[in-house]
Enzyme design. Structure first.
Site, PDB file in Angstrom:
ATOM      1  N   GLU A  68       0.814  -1.197   0.000  1.00 17.99           N
ATOM      2  CA  GLU A  68       0.000   0.000   0.000  1.00 17.99           C
ATOM      3  C   GLU A  68       0.858   1.262   0.000  1.00 17.99           C
ATOM      4  O   GLU A  68       0.523   2.252  -0.653  1.00 17.99           O
ATOM      5  CB  GLU A  68      -0.926   0.006   1.224  1.00 17.99           C
ATOM      6  CG  GLU A  68      -1.977  -1.082   1.217  1.00 17.99           C
ATOM      7  CD  GLU A  68      -1.486  -2.359   1.880  1.00 17.99           C
ATOM      8  OE1 GLU A  68      -0.252  -2.536   1.994  1.00 17.99           O
ATOM      9  OE2 GLU A  68      -2.329  -3.194   2.264  1.00 17.99           O
ATOM     10  N   PRO A 270      11.819 -13.394   1.338  1.00 15.34           N
ATOM     11  CA  PRO A 270      10.662 -13.568   2.228  1.00 15.34           C
ATOM     12  C   PRO A 270       9.886 -12.267   2.400  1.00 15.34           C
ATOM     13  O   PRO A 270      10.478 -11.179   2.402  1.00 15.34           O
ATOM     14  CB  PRO A 270      11.293 -14.017   3.549  1.00 15.34           C
ATOM     15  CG  PRO A 270      12.697 -13.496   3.496  1.00 15.34           C
ATOM     16  CD  PRO A 270      13.099 -13.523   2.046  1.00 15.34           C
ATOM     17  N   ARG A 271       8.586 -12.392   2.543  1.00 15.24           N
ATOM     18  CA  ARG A 271       7.741 -11.209   2.741  1.00 15.24           C
ATOM     19  C   ARG A 271       8.123 -10.487   4.019  1.00 15.24           C
ATOM     20  O   ARG A 271       8.034  -9.261   4.101  1.00 15.24           O
ATOM     21  CB  ARG A 271       6.272 -11.649   2.778  1.00 15.24           C
ATOM     22  CG  ARG A 271       5.278 -10.523   3.008  1.00 15.24           C
ATOM     23  CD  ARG A 271       5.282  -9.553   1.841  1.00 15.24           C
ATOM     24  NE  ARG A 271       4.287  -8.513   2.041  1.00 15.24           N
ATOM     25  CZ  ARG A 271       4.453  -7.444   2.812  1.00 15.24           C
ATOM     26  NH1 ARG A 271       5.578  -7.306   3.483  1.00 15.24           N
ATOM     27  NH2 ARG A 271       3.515  -6.531   2.926  1.00 15.24           N
ATOM     28  N   GLY A 312      13.082  -3.011   0.456  1.00 11.23           N
ATOM     29  CA  GLY A 312      13.166  -1.986  -0.581  1.00 11.23           C
ATOM     30  C   GLY A 312      14.083  -2.323  -1.737  1.00 11.23           C
ATOM     31  O   GLY A 312      14.413  -1.436  -2.540  1.00 11.23           O
ATOM     32  N   GLU A 313      14.520  -3.586  -1.873  1.00 15.33           N
ATOM     33  CA  GLU A 313      15.425  -3.955  -2.954  1.00 15.33           C
ATOM     34  C   GLU A 313      14.809  -4.990  -3.893  1.00 15.33           C
ATOM     35  O   GLU A 313      15.537  -5.718  -4.566  1.00 15.33           O
ATOM     36  CB  GLU A 313      16.743  -4.482  -2.391  1.00 15.33           C
ATOM     37  CG  GLU A 313      17.590  -3.414  -1.737  1.00 15.33           C
ATOM     38  CD  GLU A 313      19.016  -3.891  -1.492  1.00 15.33           C
ATOM     39  OE1 GLU A 313      19.943  -3.149  -1.882  1.00 15.33           O
ATOM     40  OE2 GLU A 313      19.203  -4.984  -0.931  1.00 15.33           O
ATOM     41  N   ASN A 337       1.130  -9.175  -4.819  1.00 15.00           N
ATOM     42  CA  ASN A 337       1.050  -8.429  -6.064  1.00 15.00           C
ATOM     43  C   ASN A 337       2.009  -8.982  -7.130  1.00 15.00           C
ATOM     44  O   ASN A 337       3.219  -8.994  -6.915  1.00 15.00           O
ATOM     45  CB  ASN A 337       1.373  -6.958  -5.774  1.00 15.00           C
ATOM     46  CG  ASN A 337       1.344  -6.107  -7.018  1.00 15.00           C
ATOM     47  OD1 ASN A 337       0.666  -6.436  -7.982  1.00 15.00           O
ATOM     48  ND2 ASN A 337       2.074  -5.014  -6.989  1.00 15.00           N
ATOM     49  N   PRO A 338       1.490  -9.430  -8.287  1.00 15.59           N
ATOM     50  CA  PRO A 338       2.356  -9.957  -9.351  1.00 15.59           C
ATOM     51  C   PRO A 338       2.830  -8.893 -10.336  1.00 15.59           C
ATOM     52  O   PRO A 338       3.523  -9.216 -11.307  1.00 15.59           O
ATOM     53  CB  PRO A 338       1.437 -10.953 -10.067  1.00 15.59           C
ATOM     54  CG  PRO A 338       0.090 -10.315  -9.974  1.00 15.59           C
ATOM     55  CD  PRO A 338       0.048  -9.618  -8.629  1.00 15.59           C
ATOM     56  N   LEU A 339       2.454  -7.630 -10.115  1.00 12.79           N
ATOM     57  CA  LEU A 339       2.751  -6.615 -11.127  1.00 12.79           C
ATOM     58  C   LEU A 339       4.236  -6.268 -11.198  1.00 12.79           C
ATOM     59  O   LEU A 339       4.759  -6.035 -12.289  1.00 12.79           O
ATOM     60  CB  LEU A 339       1.928  -5.355 -10.856  1.00 12.79           C
ATOM     61  CG  LEU A 339       0.427  -5.502 -11.138  1.00 12.79           C
ATOM     62  CD1 LEU A 339      -0.326  -4.273 -10.677  1.00 12.79           C
ATOM     63  CD2 LEU A 339       0.186  -5.753 -12.625  1.00 12.79           C
TER      64      LEU A 339
END
Length: 439
Positions: A68, A270-271, A312-313, A337-339
């Site tokens: 988000e 990892p998330r 952030g990488e 998100n796959p975008l």
């Protein structure tokens, strides 16, 4: 539930929050011990500001987590271009780091106040926002009611409503209507999301598409990328990104299946990077050699797993491969998100549990740029096939780039929807310095 009962429930929620407010400190201390709260900024969660409020018009943006936060960055930059001040709240330490990395001094960052009347009231008393813009699916009853009581316009942008959330709200329709009538505008990601918000009492509702398509490409360090590519050499690579529990071990199983045939290097991102110590231990116990980004470990021919344990990488990791499995989809539910991988030239693979991104996956799959897998064995076969077939892989990559291009336009549509709320603030912001100078 009747309308009267719904309002009684909201009133009870309000006073229950007041009652438990003195006990919340222990809960935040527990979360801080787990690394889920910034102990040095815990007061912000109670609505106490840690920064000065800028003079002039101000918009409160709220973005719960990393996705988000990234989605609203272009919107925030548009507000700053119009000289409108922004306070951005997020709910996780990870998203706070992303906000700092991407926006820096462009905005004031605070942790979102707890959804309790004393905390929300203190936050609003101090910041006095002219408009509140909330990203995606954050519905906090006390916050919505407090904004409504103060007649502060509140807008949901990039709004989505998952199957589970819609079912839950639908079973409490009067409660949903009592809350959603406070929203000045909902700008939804898709027609399905828009219809769901209308069914729950939100008006007006428009459709913009997904703001994440109009986002900047994820940043990377060109020198670091070149260094890693030299270390990788001719080895084939694939990535498992935004993974949740169980999916890292699934990626390890895939790696072991492909290691002898393809000489592959597996990248795991990892998330939640705070899990990385445990992940490294588990991977090592499987006999795999792990290199970690945070340690700047070299990628040697013996390296099995490159663990992307930084924030952030993602742009760096995705540019190291052309095949990406997107997590929270094989065992956990909802999807991620796959975008980003599609935007950066990756063939996209995913498990079947992608309810939160159904519209996006449908568009990618329809154009042949994403494939769904049922289990670990099918994932291994799909990764092997794509690594071994350059033409098939490139066809998926090209289809993804074309699909992303077709989906663009959400930022323009969102700004157009916001104009009745932001245009007066733009005028006010740009007149104030002149008025001060004349005085």
């Amino acid at each position: 539930m009747s309308s009267r009962m719904a309002r009684m429930a909201l009133t009870s929620y309000r006073w229950a929050g007041v009652a438990i407010y003195p006990l919340v400190g222990a809960y935040l201390t527990y979360r801080a011990a787990k690394g889920k709260e910034d102990r040095t900024r815990r007061a912000e969660r109670f609505g106490f500001a840690s920064a000065a409020r800028p003079q002039g018009p101000l918009i409160w943006f709220h973005a719960a987590s990393v996705g988000e936060t990234n989605a609203v960055v272009p919107l925030i930059r548009e507000m700053r271009r119009r000289d409108i001040n922004v306070v951005l709240t997020t709910g996780t330490t990870t998203s706070a780091k992303v906000a700092q990395a991407r926006l820096g001094a462009e905005t004031v960052h605070q942790y979102v106040p707890l959804d309790l009347k004393p905390a929300v009231g203190r936050f609003l008393d101090y910041w006095q926002p002219d408009v509140a813009i909330i990203a995606e699916s954050e519905i906090w009853p006390m916050t919505i009611m407090e904004l409504g009581n103060r007649h502060i316009p509140q807008v949901l942008v990039n709004a989505r409503m998952s199957d589970r959330s819609f079912t839950r709200w639908r079973s409490r329709l009067s409660l949903a209507e009592a809350l959603f009538e406070n929203l000045a505008l909902v700008i939804a990601q898709s027609d399905v999301d828009a219809e769901r918000f209308r069914d729950l009492g939100a008006l007006p509702v428009t459709v913009s598409g997904n703001l994440k398509v109009d986002n900047d490409m994820p940043a990377h360090d060109p020198a670091q990328l070149d260094s890693y590519k030299r270390q990788i050499g001719t080895r084939k690579t694939w990535a498992a990104i935004s993974t949740f529990e169980g999916e890292e071990m699934a990626a390890a199983t895939v790696h072991r299946a492909l290691k002898e045939r393809d000489g592959v290097l597996t990248i795991i991102v990892p998330r939640h990077p705070e899990r990385s110590d445990d992940l490294e231990k588990a991977l090592t116990e499987k006999g795999l050699k792990v290199a970690r980004r945070t340690r700047n470990d070299p990628l040697t021919p013996e390296t099995d797993i490159f663990l992307g344990d930084t924030i952030g990488e993602m742009g760096l990791y995705l540019r190291m491969t052309e095949v990406a499995f997107v997590g929270r989809s094989l065992f956990a539910e909802g999807g991620q998100n796959p975008l980003e991988p599609a935007m950066l030239g990756c063939a996209v693979l995913s498990g079947g549990h992608v309810q939160n991104f159904r519209d996006t996956y449908q568009k990618l799959a329809r154009n042949g740029s994403a494939r769904m897998v049922r289990d670990v064995e099918m994932l291994a076969k799909a990764v092997h096939y794509l690594l071994a077939n350059d033409a098939a892989r490139q066809t998926m990559i090209n289809a993804g780039l074309e699909t992303v291009q077709e989906m663009r336009g959400a930022l323009t549509a969102t700004i157009k929807g916001l104009e009745p709320y932001i245009n007066p603030l733009t005028v006010k912001a740009r007149l104030q310095p002149r008025a001060a100078a004349q005085g």
